[in-house]
Design an enzyme around this catalytic site. Sequence first.
Site, PDB file in Angstrom:
ATOM      1  N   ASN B 100     -18.268 -17.851 -17.027  1.00 54.32           N
ATOM      2  CA  ASN B 100     -19.546 -17.139 -17.005  1.00 54.32           C
ATOM      3  C   ASN B 100     -19.402 -15.627 -17.118  1.00 54.32           C
ATOM      4  O   ASN B 100     -20.394 -14.898 -16.972  1.00 54.32           O
ATOM      5  CB  ASN B 100     -20.338 -17.497 -15.730  1.00 54.32           C
ATOM      6  CG  ASN B 100     -21.288 -18.674 -15.950  1.00 54.32           C
ATOM      7  OD1 ASN B 100     -21.334 -19.270 -17.013  1.00 54.32           O
ATOM      8  ND2 ASN B 100     -22.052 -19.016 -14.924  1.00 54.32           N
ATOM      9  N   ASN B 129     -24.875 -15.850 -18.469  1.00 53.09           N
ATOM     10  CA  ASN B 129     -24.373 -16.138 -17.121  1.00 53.09           C
ATOM     11  C   ASN B 129     -25.412 -16.949 -16.361  1.00 53.09           C
ATOM     12  O   ASN B 129     -26.197 -16.430 -15.569  1.00 53.09           O
ATOM     13  CB  ASN B 129     -24.086 -14.824 -16.381  1.00 53.09           C
ATOM     14  CG  ASN B 129     -23.596 -15.065 -14.961  1.00 53.09           C
ATOM     15  OD1 ASN B 129     -23.211 -16.175 -14.594  1.00 53.09           O
ATOM     16  ND2 ASN B 129     -23.631 -14.032 -14.139  1.00 53.09           N
ATOM     17  N   ARG B 134     -22.692 -25.118 -15.707  1.00 51.82           N
ATOM     18  CA  ARG B 134     -21.695 -26.125 -15.331  1.00 51.82           C
ATOM     19  C   ARG B 134     -22.232 -27.558 -15.418  1.00 51.82           C
ATOM     20  O   ARG B 134     -21.480 -28.516 -15.279  1.00 51.82           O
ATOM     21  CB  ARG B 134     -21.173 -25.872 -13.913  1.00 51.82           C
ATOM     22  CG  ARG B 134     -22.211 -25.947 -12.801  1.00 51.82           C
ATOM     23  CD  ARG B 134     -21.550 -25.654 -11.447  1.00 51.82           C
ATOM     24  NE  ARG B 134     -22.528 -25.681 -10.347  1.00 51.82           N
ATOM     25  CZ  ARG B 134     -22.203 -25.567  -9.061  1.00 51.82           C
ATOM     26  NH1 ARG B 134     -20.936 -25.406  -8.719  1.00 51.82           N
ATOM     27  NH2 ARG B 134     -23.138 -25.605  -8.122  1.00 51.82           N
ATOM     28  N   ASP B 244     -29.271 -25.621  -8.345  1.00 50.31           N
ATOM     29  CA  ASP B 244     -28.866 -26.684  -9.272  1.00 50.31           C
ATOM     30  C   ASP B 244     -28.386 -27.902  -8.477  1.00 50.31           C
ATOM     31  O   ASP B 244     -28.582 -29.046  -8.890  1.00 50.31           O
ATOM     32  CB  ASP B 244     -27.777 -26.196 -10.227  1.00 50.31           C
ATOM     33  CG  ASP B 244     -26.525 -25.714  -9.521  1.00 50.31           C
ATOM     34  OD1 ASP B 244     -25.430 -25.820 -10.113  1.00 50.31           O
ATOM     35  OD2 ASP B 244     -26.631 -25.210  -8.390  1.00 50.31           O
ATOM     36  N   ASP B 245     -27.790 -27.648  -7.341  1.00 56.47           N
ATOM     37  CA  ASP B 245     -27.279 -28.754  -6.534  1.00 56.47           C
ATOM     38  C   ASP B 245     -28.405 -29.501  -5.820  1.00 56.47           C
ATOM     39  O   ASP B 245     -28.366 -30.735  -5.694  1.00 56.47           O
ATOM     40  CB  ASP B 245     -26.215 -28.273  -5.527  1.00 56.47           C
ATOM     41  CG  ASP B 245     -26.616 -27.005  -4.793  1.00 56.47           C
ATOM     42  OD1 ASP B 245     -25.794 -26.509  -4.004  1.00 56.47           O
ATOM     43  OD2 ASP B 245     -27.736 -26.503  -5.002  1.00 56.47           O
ATOM     44  N   ARG B 293     -33.742 -21.717  -1.232  1.00 59.53           N
ATOM     45  CA  ARG B 293     -33.384 -23.137  -1.182  1.00 59.53           C
ATOM     46  C   ARG B 293     -34.581 -23.966  -0.692  1.00 59.53           C
ATOM     47  O   ARG B 293     -34.877 -25.034  -1.217  1.00 59.53           O
ATOM     48  CB  ARG B 293     -32.172 -23.348  -0.273  1.00 59.53           C
ATOM     49  CG  ARG B 293     -30.978 -22.455  -0.575  1.00 59.53           C
ATOM     50  CD  ARG B 293     -30.142 -22.906  -1.713  1.00 59.53           C
ATOM     51  NE  ARG B 293     -29.142 -23.877  -1.325  1.00 59.53           N
ATOM     52  CZ  ARG B 293     -28.364 -24.538  -2.208  1.00 59.53           C
ATOM     53  NH1 ARG B 293     -28.479 -24.284  -3.504  1.00 59.53           N
ATOM     54  NH2 ARG B 293     -27.488 -25.411  -1.790  1.00 59.53           N
TER      55      ARG B 293
END
EC number: 2.4.1.223
Lengths: 330, 330
Positions: B100, B129, B134, B244-245, B293
Site C-alpha cells: 500500500n 492506499n 487485501r 473491513d473485518d 467501529r
Amino acid sequence: MLCYHICKLPGRVMGIRVLRFSLVVILVLLLVAGALTALLPTVKEDKMLMLRREIKSRGKSTLDSFTLIMQTYNRTDLLLKLLNHYQAVPNLHKVIVVWNNIGEKAPDELWNSLGPHPIPVIFKQQTANRMRNRLQGFPELETNAVLMVDDDTLISTPDLVFAFSVWQQFPDQIVGFVPRKHVPTSSGIYSYGSFEMQAPGSGNGDQYSMVLIGASFFNSKYLELFQRQPAAVHALIDDTQNCDDIAMNFIIAKHIGKTSGIFVKPVNMDNLEKETNSGYSGMWHRAEHALQRSYCINKLVNIYDSMPLKYSNIMISQFGFPYANYKRKM
Amino acid sequence: MLCYHICKLPGRVMGIRVLRFSLVVILVLLLVAGALTALLPTVKEDKMLMLRREIKSRGKSTLDSFTLIMQTYNRTDLLLKLLNHYQAVPNLHKVIVVWNNIGEKAPDELWNSLGPHPIPVIFKQQTANRMRNRLQGFPELETNAVLMVDDDTLISTPDLVFAFSVWQQFPDQIVGFVPRKHVPTSSGIYSYGSFEMQAPGSGNGDQYSMVLIGASFFNSKYLELFQRQPAAVHALIDDTQNCDDIAMNFIIAKHIGKTSGIFVKPVNMDNLEKETNSGYSGMWHRAEHALQRSYCINKLVNIYDSMPLKYSNIMISQFGFPYANYKRKM
C-alpha cells in the site's frame, strides 16, 4: 307446604313417620358419600405442587434438557449429597439412579420424605451389580441428551451448563471433562493412559482419543447402540467390571468416523471419594485397574478388527469464565 | 595399422598431411563445442536447489497449505522482520504482500538479493492506499485457506500450526486469535467492543460475535464473496479506511447462518508496532477508531437490513500445549 299432600294421609303419625324415614335416608346417603370420599386418595398440598411441577417438567422441551444417569454402589452418603447438588442444575429433566446395591432397598422413601424435589428422581433397582447396568435403555429416559456422572464426582453447575451448550453444537460426540488416550507401541500393542504417557505424533502438545463417560454428555441413542454391540463386548465389560467407557468411545468413533469426544476443560470439578463413610473407594483403586484398561483396548481392537479411535487436540473452555480468561499479552 | 590403406598413397608426405588435417578438424570441432557450452545458461548450485524446492512446493497440496496475505503501509522494517518469521511456517504455500506504499517501489530486489527463500513471496503494488486492497481476488492465490495477518502482528508458529488444523475442521468459519463483540442497547443501537463491555445474555462469562481477520485463517472463497457485496459496503470501508473485518464477519455470518468465527486463544502473539522506526503506529490509534467501529456496525445493519452476527462462547486451546495445560484439581 311441602308435606301437604303427604300430610293428608291418615293422621299426623303417618306424616311424622315419613319425615323420619326421609331424614334417615338422607343421613344414610350422607354417610355413604362420606365413606366414599374417604376412599379417594388424599390430595395433600405438596402433591398438588408436584403435579404442577410435573406438568411444567413435561412442558420442558426434551431437546433442550438432559437426563442425569448416575450409577451407585456402596456410597449412598455421597449419592445423596450429589443428588442435592445435581437436582438443581438448569435444563435437567430427570434423574435415573442405577441402584447397584443388590439386596438393599433403594432410598425412595427417604427421598420422598425429604421432598418436594425440583425434578423427578427414579431409583432403578438392579438384579446384579454390573458396571454396564448404566448403559441400558431406560424407558423413563425422554431426552436426547444423557448426562452421565460417577457417584463420587461433583461437577459445578457453570461447567455443566456450558458443556451442555457445547454438546448441543456437537450432538454426535461425547462432550466431557476427562480426556484419555491410547498409545501405540512398536509391537503394535496399545497402552492406555493420560498426560504422563508419550504424546502421539510429532507436533507440539498432547492428544486425546477418548472422553470418559463418567463425567460427560452424550446422545441417548448411544445407549441403544451399545446394546446392539457384539456379545463379546458386553462379556469383556462383565469380566473386568471395567472398560464400559472405553468400549463406548470405540463404538462411537466407529459409528461417526471421527474422534469420539470433545474435551471441555472443567473449571470446578471435584472427586468426593475421600469423603465417604462407607469405606468403599471406587473401582479405579484396584491394583489391576490401569492394566485392565490397556487390556481392554487390545481386546476391543481384536473384536472390531480395527482401531477406530482418533486423536484430537481440541480443548474447549468457556469464553470469559472465569473472568477475562482470554486476555493475552499484546 | 590404421594408416595402412592411407600409407599406401603416394609417399609419406601425403600421409602426414592427412593426419595433420584430421587433427585440425578435430580441434576445430572441440572449439565449436566448447563455444556452444559457454552459451548454455550457467546452472549454479543454488538455482538447482531452488528448482528442486519449486517442484516440492508445487507438489504441496493446496488443500493442506495456506497463503499468507499481509497488507503493509509505512512499516517496511516490521514487514521484513515478520516475513523472515512467517516464511518458515509449516504448510505455508506462498506469501502475497499487498503493498500500500503508493509511489514507493516494493522491495522485490532486496528480497531476492537476500534469497533463497523457502516459499514464493509476491509483492503486489497497489494503485491507491485502501484498507480493502487485501480483500481482492488474487490470481496468485492457489490455496483454499488464507492466513491474513496485520503487518505489525507476530503470531508464534505453534499457534499458527494449531489454528490451521482447527480451520481445517471448521473451514466455513474465521478461525482466529482476536475476538470482539457487538453489544445491543435498549435504543436498538449497537456498540462495538471487547471484554470490557457488558456481556450479552444472562449466563456466566462473556460472548464474542466477531473474530478479526487481521490474525486469522479463513476460506479463500470469502474474498470473492466480499467482492460481490453491495457497493455500499465497499464505500463504507473506503470512507472509514476501517471496518473491513467487521464487514467480513457480517458477510460470513449471513452466508453460513451461524457464528462467523471461532476464537483460538493464542499462546504467544505479539504486537510489534512499538518497534517500528517509521514513526507510524497503525490505524487503531486514530482518535475516532473505536467510534467508527460502532458506526460501521449500525451502518452494516442498515445495509443488510438485519443483524446477522451471532454470539459464541467457545474458546479453543491446544490440548497439552503449554505442557499439561489441562490438569485440574481432583
